[in-house]
Structure formats: structure tokens, C-alpha cells
Design a protein around this motif. Structure first.
Motif, PDB file in Angstrom:
ATOM      1  N   ASN A   1       0.867  -1.186   0.000  1.00  0.00           N
ATOM      2  CA  ASN A   1       0.000   0.000   0.000  1.00  0.00           C
ATOM      3  C   ASN A   1       0.900   1.232   0.000  1.00  0.00           C
ATOM      4  O   ASN A   1       1.589   1.513   0.978  1.00  0.00           O
ATOM      5  CB  ASN A   1      -0.899  -0.042   1.252  1.00  0.00           C
ATOM      6  CG  ASN A   1      -1.826   1.152   1.331  1.00  0.00           C
ATOM      7  OD1 ASN A   1      -1.403   2.291   1.143  1.00  0.00           O
ATOM      8  ND2 ASN A   1      -3.087   0.901   1.634  1.00  0.00           N
TER       9      ASN A   1
ATOM     10  N   THR B   1       0.144   4.323  -0.047  1.00  0.00           N
ATOM     11  CA  THR B   1      -0.264   5.436   0.828  1.00  0.00           C
ATOM     12  C   THR B   1       0.512   5.343   2.141  1.00  0.00           C
ATOM     13  O   THR B   1       1.070   6.320   2.633  1.00  0.00           O
ATOM     14  CB  THR B   1      -1.782   5.387   1.104  1.00  0.00           C
ATOM     15  OG1 THR B   1      -2.460   5.347  -0.148  1.00  0.00           O
ATOM     16  CG2 THR B   1      -2.240   6.588   1.912  1.00  0.00           C
ATOM     17  N   TYR B   2       0.549   4.151   2.697  1.00  0.00           N
ATOM     18  CA  TYR B   2       1.348   3.940   3.907  1.00  0.00           C
ATOM     19  C   TYR B   2       2.832   4.133   3.617  1.00  0.00           C
ATOM     20  O   TYR B   2       3.563   4.723   4.414  1.00  0.00           O
ATOM     21  CB  TYR B   2       1.158   2.522   4.440  1.00  0.00           C
ATOM     22  CG  TYR B   2      -0.057   2.316   5.308  1.00  0.00           C
ATOM     23  CD1 TYR B   2      -0.132   2.898   6.562  1.00  0.00           C
ATOM     24  CD2 TYR B   2      -1.090   1.487   4.892  1.00  0.00           C
ATOM     25  CE1 TYR B   2      -1.235   2.668   7.378  1.00  0.00           C
ATOM     26  CE2 TYR B   2      -2.193   1.250   5.702  1.00  0.00           C
ATOM     27  CZ  TYR B   2      -2.266   1.849   6.936  1.00  0.00           C
ATOM     28  OH  TYR B   2      -3.341   1.621   7.742  1.00  0.00           O
TER      29      TYR B   2
HETATM   30  C1  LIG Z   1      -4.047   1.968   1.729  1.00  0.00           C
HETATM   31  O1  LIG Z   1      -4.256   2.231   3.089  1.00  0.00           O
HETATM   32  C2  LIG Z   1      -5.042   3.392   3.284  1.00  0.00           C
HETATM   33  C3  LIG Z   1      -4.977   3.732   4.749  1.00  0.00           C
HETATM   34  O2  LIG Z   1      -5.500   2.682   5.515  1.00  0.00           O
HETATM   35  C4  LIG Z   1      -6.433   3.114   2.764  1.00  0.00           C
HETATM   36  O3  LIG Z   1      -7.245   4.243   2.961  1.00  0.00           O
HETATM   37  C5  LIG Z   1      -6.350   2.789   1.278  1.00  0.00           C
HETATM   38  O4  LIG Z   1      -7.600   2.399   0.811  1.00  0.00           O
HETATM   39  C6  LIG Z   1      -5.342   1.692   1.016  1.00  0.00           C
HETATM   40  N1  LIG Z   1      -5.108   1.633  -0.403  1.00  0.00           N
HETATM   41  C7  LIG Z   1      -5.286   0.541  -1.099  1.00  0.00           C
HETATM   42  C8  LIG Z   1      -4.971   0.628  -2.538  1.00  0.00           C
HETATM   43  O5  LIG Z   1      -5.653  -0.511  -0.585  1.00  0.00           O
END
Ligand SMILES: *[C@@H]1O[C@H](CO)[C@@H](O)[C@H](O)[C@H]1NC(C)=O
Ligand SMILES: *[C@@H]1O[C@H](CO)[C@@H](O)[C@H](O)[C@H]1NC(C)=O
Ligand SMILES: *[C@@H]1O[C@H](CO)[C@@H](O)[C@H](O)[C@H]1NC(C)=O
Ligand SMILES: *[C@@H]1O[C@H](CO)[C@@H](O)[C@H](O)[C@H]1NC(C)=O
Ligand SMILES: *[C@@H]1O[C@H](CO)[C@@H](O)[C@H](O)[C@H]1NC(C)=O
Ligand SMILES: *[C@@H]1O[C@H](CO)[C@@H](O)[C@H](O)[C@H]1NC(C)=O
Ligand SMILES: *[C@@H]1O[C@H](CO)[C@@H](O)[C@H](O)[C@H]1NC(C)=O
Ligand SMILES: *[C@@H]1O[C@H](CO)[C@@H](O)[C@H](O)[C@H]1NC(C)=O
Ligand SMILES: *[C@@H]1O[C@H](CO)[C@@H](O)[C@H](O)[C@H]1NC(C)=O
Ligand SMILES: [Cu+2]
Length: 327
Positions: A190, A192-193
Motif C-alpha cells: 500500500n 499510501t502507507y
Molecule cells: C491503503 O491504506 C489506506 C490507509 O488505511 C487506505 O485508505 C487505502 O484504501 C489503502 N489503499 C489501497 C490501494 O488498498
């Protein structure tokens, strides 16, 4: 390469200058014997490991899965599980508290000890410079299926299906449970993390001046969660499951990186920080008295190896740890 050597020499000069402030006597409850500079074992960033070193490290990790468990924690089948299980069992008391980084530093050393004494590993320990891959873990060399630890999970179950740990079976977990029939090693990358691994966030932590604020609450926040969440997603990836995160061998490269951030922070003011500890012993502070962690605080390994106290692991250069990072 230039930058690496310059960094290392700055670090070593700083340490030499700070060494006079170390406790001169050996009467304390903790290890105060300094390891000779020539004896320090260098922990190398994964990119600085050559191909034979990478391969040997991975073979050693795989070896842990082939040796029978020695503990009686629920679900343990092999030595890799023993390490995961002690972390699982202690999770409520080793995170977001004073012993967070000391305990994990000891845990890394325990992992190294088992690799060396039971899997005959003689190569360097290794860490992952996550700042280089922030926002782009997918393309990190640690996730390379041929030279690294395999890539992202696949499908709805997120099982890792390529690389040296493809379809590996875990039995400790998920979370506080155990699964005798086994479940697969999982990843859910992920970005974002993983963006939380950015260098600028590390600098924010380095600007803080108490152990509790800098180490527990800052390094323990984004830099720490970037590795767990960036590779694990949430609990759906093995390393994202706080209890059993050591189930993914990448845990050890990630926590070596976190340990290095703490060590770098200590070295920014070595005289004040070499033995600076703090933070409460429980989270939430369940004893009502909010006991502050001290250097005498016991670091438990529940028989996996001998216990230490916080003071034994404050100085990466002591005779017990005897380590330095390559940069
Ligand atoms: C990644 O993690 C974030 C934070 O928990 C979440 O909002 C997001 O949906 C995730 N992204 C994916 C592609 O799974
Ligand atoms: C890798 O490094 C080790 C230790 O420095 C050395 O012995 C080995 O020859 C190197 N291997 C390759 C393939 O460069
Ligand atoms: C092992 O699992 C049982 C339930 O199946 C539980 O009662 C026990 O507390 C667990 N032991 C440990 C050490 O986690
Ligand atoms: C480690 O080396 C010892 C001594 O040579 C040998 O008996 C043992 O089988 C080796 N262990 C592994 C896991 O290769
Ligand atoms: C991610 O890393 C790859 C390989 O280094 C590179 O080609 C790509 O441009 C990077 N992507 C982003 C969004 O930084
Ligand atoms: C990682 O794999 C999961 C499936 O296991 C997928 O949902 C996710 O989008 C992938 N992450 C990235 C960054 O491609
Ligand atoms: C892992 O499992 C997947 C799905 O069952 C399979 O396609 C793949 O060949 C397996 N990989 C290895 C190395 O066993
Ligand atoms: C850290 O502190 C320095 C000096 O006060 C400042 O210039 C810098 O912007 C700060 N960095 C961050 C990321 O907070
Ligand atoms: C103890 O610490 C908690 C945070 O962990 C805080 O909310 C609480 O107010 C503290 N209690 C006392 C008595 O200081
Ligand atoms: Cu942990």
C-alpha cells in the motif's frame, strides 16, 4: 558510495568523541563494555549486499523454517515461528511504551544469534533503507522475486506466490490466535502507507529532543508504520498484523531500519542520549501510576534467549551488541 563512506566516518568520529562519557565502571546492572572498533559487525543496507551475500542471507532465513520449534508457544512448528510467537505473546507490552525500541533491538540480536548459531550464518545482518522507496515499495529491491524476498501478495487472500518465500506456511497468528492447519505468508503493498517513509518525516523526528517524543511517538509513528502498513496494507498482510508481524522475514530488515533511526537520533547528541530512556512501562498506563521506564527495566524473551535489561542495549557498540550501520 561517496556519501555512504562520508556518513560512516562522520558517525564514527562522533562516537569516538562521545565514548568518554560512557560509564567508566562495570558495576552497573547492564553491559558497559565497549566493543573494539575493529570488531564491530557492520549491518549493511540491502542494496549494499552483493548477490552472494543476499543469497546467503535468504538461505539462512529459510533455514529457520526448517528447524523444529524449541518453544511451547501455541502454534509453533519451527524456529521462525518461535520468534514470531514471543513477539505475539508480548505485543501488548512492547509497543508504544519505553521498552519499544530497546526490546526490538534485543529481538533483532536474538534473531541474529539464532541465524548464526543454528543456521551457521556468517554473513552481515541487513537493513532496508525505506526512505529510498517511500511511495514506491512495489519497485523496491527487497521485494524483488529473484534477488529479494518476493513481491506483493496476489488475489483476494494476498498470498505471496513468488520469490524464496512463495506459498510459505505460517501457523502463529493471525493476531492473538494460532492456526494449526496453517495459512499463507501474505502481503498487501500500500503506497499510501509507504509514503510515510519519506526522509522529511525522519528529519521531523530527529528534531525532537526526548526519547519518548522522538523515539516512541515519532519514529514509532510514520517511519515505523510505513514499513508495516506499506508492505502489509493492514492486518491482511502478515507484516501489517502487529502481533505476528515477524512472520514476514522482511520484518527484520524493517526493524533494523527503525533501530538505525533510533541509533542516529542517539548519535545526534551522544553524550545526552546514549543512555537516555523514558516513556511509560504500559500503554495505556494501566497501573494508574504511569511508571517510567528505566535502564534497569527487564527485557523479556520468555526463554527464547536470556533476558536483558534496557541498559544492556542502549549502546550499539557495547560488547553484547557490537554493531554499526553501514551509513
Ligand atoms: C491503503 O491504506 C489506506 C490507509 O488505511 C487506505 O485508505 C487505502 O484504501 C489503502 N489503499 C489501497 C490501494 O488498498
Ligand atoms: C560478496 O562479498 C563477500 C564479502 O565481502 C565476498 O567474499 C564475495 O566474494 C562477494 N561476492 C561477489 C559475488 O561479489
Ligand atoms: C494457547 O491457546 C489456548 C486456547 O486455545 C489459550 O487458553 C492459552 O492461553 C494459549 N497459551 C498461550 C501461551 O498463548
Ligand atoms: C551447522 O553446522 C554444524 C556443524 O558443521 C552442522 O552439524 C549443522 O547441521 C549445521 N546446521 C545447519 C542448519 O546447516
Ligand atoms: C518507482 O521505482 C521505479 C524503479 O526504480 C521507477 O522506475 C519508477 O519511476 C518509480 N515510480 C515512482 C512513482 O516514483
Ligand atoms: C498488492 O496486491 C494486492 C493483492 O494482494 C492488491 O490489491 C494491491 O493493489 C497491490 N498493491 C499494489 C501497490 O499494487
Ligand atoms: C504458489 O501457489 C500458487 C497458487 O497456488 C501457484 O501458482 C505457484 O506456482 C506456487 N508457487 C510456488 C513457488 O510453489
Ligand atoms: C528541523 O530543525 C531545523 C533547525 O531548527 C529546521 O531548519 C528544519 O526545518 C527542521 N526540519 C523539520 C523536518 O522539521
Ligand atoms: C497515564 O498515562 C495516560 C496515557 O497513557 C494518561 O492518559 C493518563 O492521564 C496518565 N495518568 C496519570 C495519573 O498521569
Ligand atoms: Cu513489534
Amino acid at each position: 558510495m561517496y556519501t555512504c563512506l562520508a556518513f560512516l566516518s562522520t558517525l564514527l568520529t562522533g562516537l569516538a568523541a562521545g565514548s568518554v562519557t560512557r560509564r567508566a565502571d562495570s558495576s552497573g546492572a547492564w553491559n558497559t563494555t565497549t566493543c573494539a572498533t575493529s570488531e564491530l559487525e557492520i549491518i549493511k543496507e540491502w542494496r549494499n549486499m552483493n548477490s552472494s551475500e543476499k543469497a546467503a542471507y535468504i538461505v539462512a532465513e529459510q533455514c529457520l523454517w526448517t528447524l523444529p520449534a524449541k518453544t511451547t508457544f501455541n502454534g509453533t512448528v519451527n524456529r521462525h515461528d518461535d520468534l514470531t510467537a514471543v513477539h505475539q505473546y508480548l505485543t501488548p507490552t512492547i509497543h508504544a511504551v519505553g521498552q519499544f525500541l530497546p526490546w526490538h533491538r534485543l529481538f533483532m540480536k536474538t534473531h541474529e544469534h539464532i541465524l548464526r548459531t543454528e543456521c551457521n550464518y556468517t554473513g552481515p545482518m541487513t537493513w532496508w533503507d525505506e526512505t529510498k522507496d517511500a511511495g514506491n515499495y512495489t519497485n523496491s529491491p527487497v521485494l524483488d522475486p529473484d534477488t529479494g524476498f518476493g513481491g506483493n501478495g496476489t488475489g483476494t487472500d494476498h498470498c505471496v506466490t513468488d520469490g524464496p518465500f512463495a506459498n510459505s506456511t505460517l501457523t502463529v497468528g493471525p493476531e492473538t490466535a494460532f492456526t494449526p492447519e496453517g495459512f499463507c505468508l501474505k502481503r498487501n503493498v500500500n503506497e499510501t502507507y509507504s509514503a510515510g517513509a519519506a526522509e522529511v518525516i525522519v528529519e521531523t523526528c530527529n528534531n525532537l529532543t526526548s526519547y519518548a517524543n522522538a523515539a516512541i511517538w515519532c519514529i514509532g509513528a510514520s517511519p515505523h508504520t510505513a514499513g508495516h502498513g506499506g508492505v502489509g496494507g493492514g492486518v491482511e498482510g502478515s507484516i501489517g498484523d502487529i502481533y505476528v508481524s515477524p512472520g514476514d522475514p522482511l520484518f527484520y530488515l524493517h526493524h533494523a531500519y527503525i533501530d538505525r533511526l533510533w541509533w542516529k537520533w542517539q548519535n545526534l547528541d551522544i553524550e545526552a542520549r546514549l543512555y537516555e530512556i523514558g516513556g511509560y512501562t504500559t500503554y495505556p498506563a494501566s497501573d494508574g501510576g504511569n511508571t517510567t521506564t528505566t535502564l534497569e527495566y527487564d527485557l523479556q524473551l520468555l526463554g527464547v534467549w536470556e533476558d536483558k535489561v534496557v541498559g544492556d542495549v542502549m549502546d550499539l557498540h557495547n560488547s553484547f551488541l557490537c554493531h554499526e550501520y553501514d551509513y
